[in-house]
Enzyme design. Structure first.
Site, PDB file in Angstrom:
ATOM      1  N   GLY A   1      -1.197  -1.229 -10.979  1.00 11.12           N
ATOM      2  CA  GLY A   1      -0.150  -0.907 -10.009  1.00 11.12           C
ATOM      3  C   GLY A   1       1.235  -0.991 -10.617  1.00 11.12           C
ATOM      4  O   GLY A   1       2.242  -0.981  -9.904  1.00 11.12           O
TER       5      GLY A   1
ATOM      6  N   GLU B   1       1.131   1.554  -2.579  1.00 12.09           N
ATOM      7  CA  GLU B   1       0.107   1.036  -3.487  1.00 12.09           C
ATOM      8  C   GLU B   1       0.381  -0.427  -3.824  1.00 12.09           C
ATOM      9  O   GLU B   1      -0.535  -1.257  -3.829  1.00 12.09           O
ATOM     10  CB  GLU B   1       0.073   1.861  -4.771  1.00 12.09           C
ATOM     11  CG  GLU B   1      -0.909   1.329  -5.799  1.00 12.09           C
ATOM     12  CD  GLU B   1      -0.934   2.141  -7.082  1.00 12.09           C
ATOM     13  OE1 GLU B   1      -1.540   1.666  -8.069  1.00 12.09           O
ATOM     14  OE2 GLU B   1      -0.366   3.249  -7.105  1.00 12.09           O
TER      15      GLU B   1
ATOM     16  N   PRO C   1       5.252   2.391  -3.673  1.00 16.55           N
ATOM     17  CA  PRO C   1       5.490   1.203  -2.839  1.00 16.55           C
ATOM     18  C   PRO C   1       4.302   0.840  -1.950  1.00 16.55           C
ATOM     19  O   PRO C   1       3.980  -0.345  -1.812  1.00 16.55           O
ATOM     20  CB  PRO C   1       6.725   1.598  -2.013  1.00 16.55           C
ATOM     21  CG  PRO C   1       7.468   2.524  -2.913  1.00 16.55           C
ATOM     22  CD  PRO C   1       6.394   3.329  -3.600  1.00 16.55           C
TER      23      PRO C   1
ATOM     24  N   ALA D   1      -0.719   5.718 -22.532  1.00 18.77           N
ATOM     25  CA  ALA D   1       0.364   5.645 -21.549  1.00 18.77           C
ATOM     26  C   ALA D   1      -0.126   4.916 -20.311  1.00 18.77           C
ATOM     27  O   ALA D   1      -1.027   5.394 -19.627  1.00 18.77           O
ATOM     28  CB  ALA D   1       0.855   7.041 -21.176  1.00 18.77           C
TER      29      ALA D   1
ATOM     30  N   GLY E   1     -13.522 -28.520 -11.553  1.00 21.59           N
ATOM     31  CA  GLY E   1     -14.068 -29.052 -12.796  1.00 21.59           C
ATOM     32  C   GLY E   1     -14.977 -28.046 -13.463  1.00 21.59           C
ATOM     33  O   GLY E   1     -14.760 -26.832 -13.405  1.00 21.59           O
ATOM     34  N   GLY E   2     -16.056 -28.517 -14.098  1.00 19.93           N
ATOM     35  CA  GLY E   2     -16.970 -27.635 -14.811  1.00 19.93           C
ATOM     36  C   GLY E   2     -17.593 -26.580 -13.930  1.00 19.93           C
ATOM     37  O   GLY E   2     -17.873 -25.458 -14.377  1.00 19.93           O
TER      38      GLY E   2
END
Length: 382
Positions: free
Chosen positions: A368, A247, A245, A133, A344-345
């Site tokens: 959240g 949080e 709210p 859950a 880039g890399g």
């Protein structure tokens, strides 16, 4: 980047902003690699943060806090994000756990626990999510059965921030499984010496490597009935809905600060990096991409600032908080991905801050309450 001062960021917040900036630069940033390797911050860091007043800044001084407002919290979370830190779970500790106690605890409960959270003596966690859950809190299976002056708590929780260090855990449990949402209650568990309480492994995550995220198990843990938050059964779901709210706004506040930081470090990089004989910033594609990123940052900043202002005056509704959460985290992920591409890399190398920002950002669309749940909540308000 052209930035403006947030309208809620008044001059009296400058001292705590400077304090937080110095603290993260000195006590946190130099230790990021070690925190990531050990999968949690040093326990002593909580005591240090408590000593200088960075824990529970919006809790009244009567209960050991700083006596400030949510603005004081927001300043700290922004400085944390700007320092590139994702390890120190103060948002959960100060902005969430402490406010459940402040908002719903009895006077005895508040005086018992809040000063110890503010000092760092206790680390706080909230245990909502279970293996089966997540965003559907009505689907939890953890049970708390009344037995005289105690509850017998049984269940398992996962993805719990501060889980391996927490000395105080607010546990979401069913006290009346037949009553649906009305059968949910919040129990406060002090973990020290709690027989039947076990901590599972600290979880290996794609990002947030230094953040303490753990599994928790409650095997017939006996919890004093006096630890029922608010002293009345069946109030848990309402309490959760009222606190979510804030949080979600905390997530939005951190997200926009992280987004702005990503753009700033990328602008610095493309001014220095050269390709084909000129700076990367000299290419039209680079300029256009960064123009889009800067615009998204500015638009998101304006919206989140408005939400903070509304929250400070008690006018932030649940649907707007959900908008702020999904929008800011979605924009963060999109912008950071664009920034990685410009590196880039090197953008894929973990020693570069942009790479860590990229892996850290992804989960914000999930925790959240997933962004899909946020859209469902917004749709219900239409």
């Amino acid at each position: 980047m052209l930035t403006r001062r947030s309208p809620w960021l008044t001059e009296d917040l400058d001292p705590i902003r400077d304090l937080a900036r110095t603290f993260f630069a000195k006590e946190v940033a130099p230790h990021q690699e070690r925190f990531a390797a050990q999968q949690h911050v040093d326990r002593e860091l909580w005591h240090k943060a408590g000593e200088v007043g960075l824990l529970c800044p919006s809790i009244p001084e009567t209960y050991g806090g700083g006596g400030g407002t949510f603005a004081h919290e927001a300043v700290i979370y922004q400085e944390q994000a700007r320092a590139g830190d994702s390890s120190f779970g103060i948002g959960v500790h100060s902005g969430i756990v402490a406010h459940y106690l402040l908002g719903y605890g009895t006077e005895e409960q508040k005086r018992r626990w809040l000063p110890r959270l503010a000092s760092g003596e206790l680390v706080g966690a909230i245990a909502m999510t279970e293996p089966g859950a997540g965003s559907d809190l009505q689907g939890i299976t953890t049970r708390a059965v009344r037995d005289g002056e105690e509850y017998v708590l049984t269940g398992a929780k996962t993805f719990i921030t501060n889980g391996s260090q927490a000395g105080l855990v607010i546990v979401v449990a069913k006290t009346d499984p037949a009553a649906g949402a009305r059968g949910v209650s919040l129990l406060v568990v002090e973990t020290d010496g709690a027989e039947g309480f076990r901590r599972g492994r600290v979880l290996h995550k794609v990002g947030l490597h230094g953040q303490d995220t753990a599994e928790l198990f409650f095997d017939d843990v006996r919890v004093p009935a006096a630890n029922l938050l608010g002293g009345q059964e069946g109030q848990g779901f309402v309490q959760l809905m009222q606190q979510l709210p804030q949080e979600r706004l905390i997530i939005a506040v951190s997200s926009i600060a992280a987004l702005e930081r990503a753009v700033e470090v990328t602008v610095d990089y493309v001014k220095q990096r050269k390709a084909f004989g000129r700076e990367l910033l000299g290419f039209q594609n680079t300029r256009f991409v960064l123009a889009e990123c800067a615009t998204e940052a500015a638009v998101t900043r304006s919206f989140v600032d408005d939400c903070v202002q509304r929250h400070l005056t008690g006018e932030l509704d649940a649907a707007t908080a959900a908008m702020a959460k999904w929008w800011s985290t979605d924009r963060l992920c999109r912008v950071v991905d664009e920034c990685v591409q410009l590196f880039g890399g090197y953008g894929y190398m973990t020693e570069y801050p942009i790479a860590r920002a990229w892996t850290d950002a992804r989960v914000q669309r999930i925790y959240g309450g997933t962004n899909e749940i946020m859209k469902e909540l917004i749709a219900r308000s239409l």
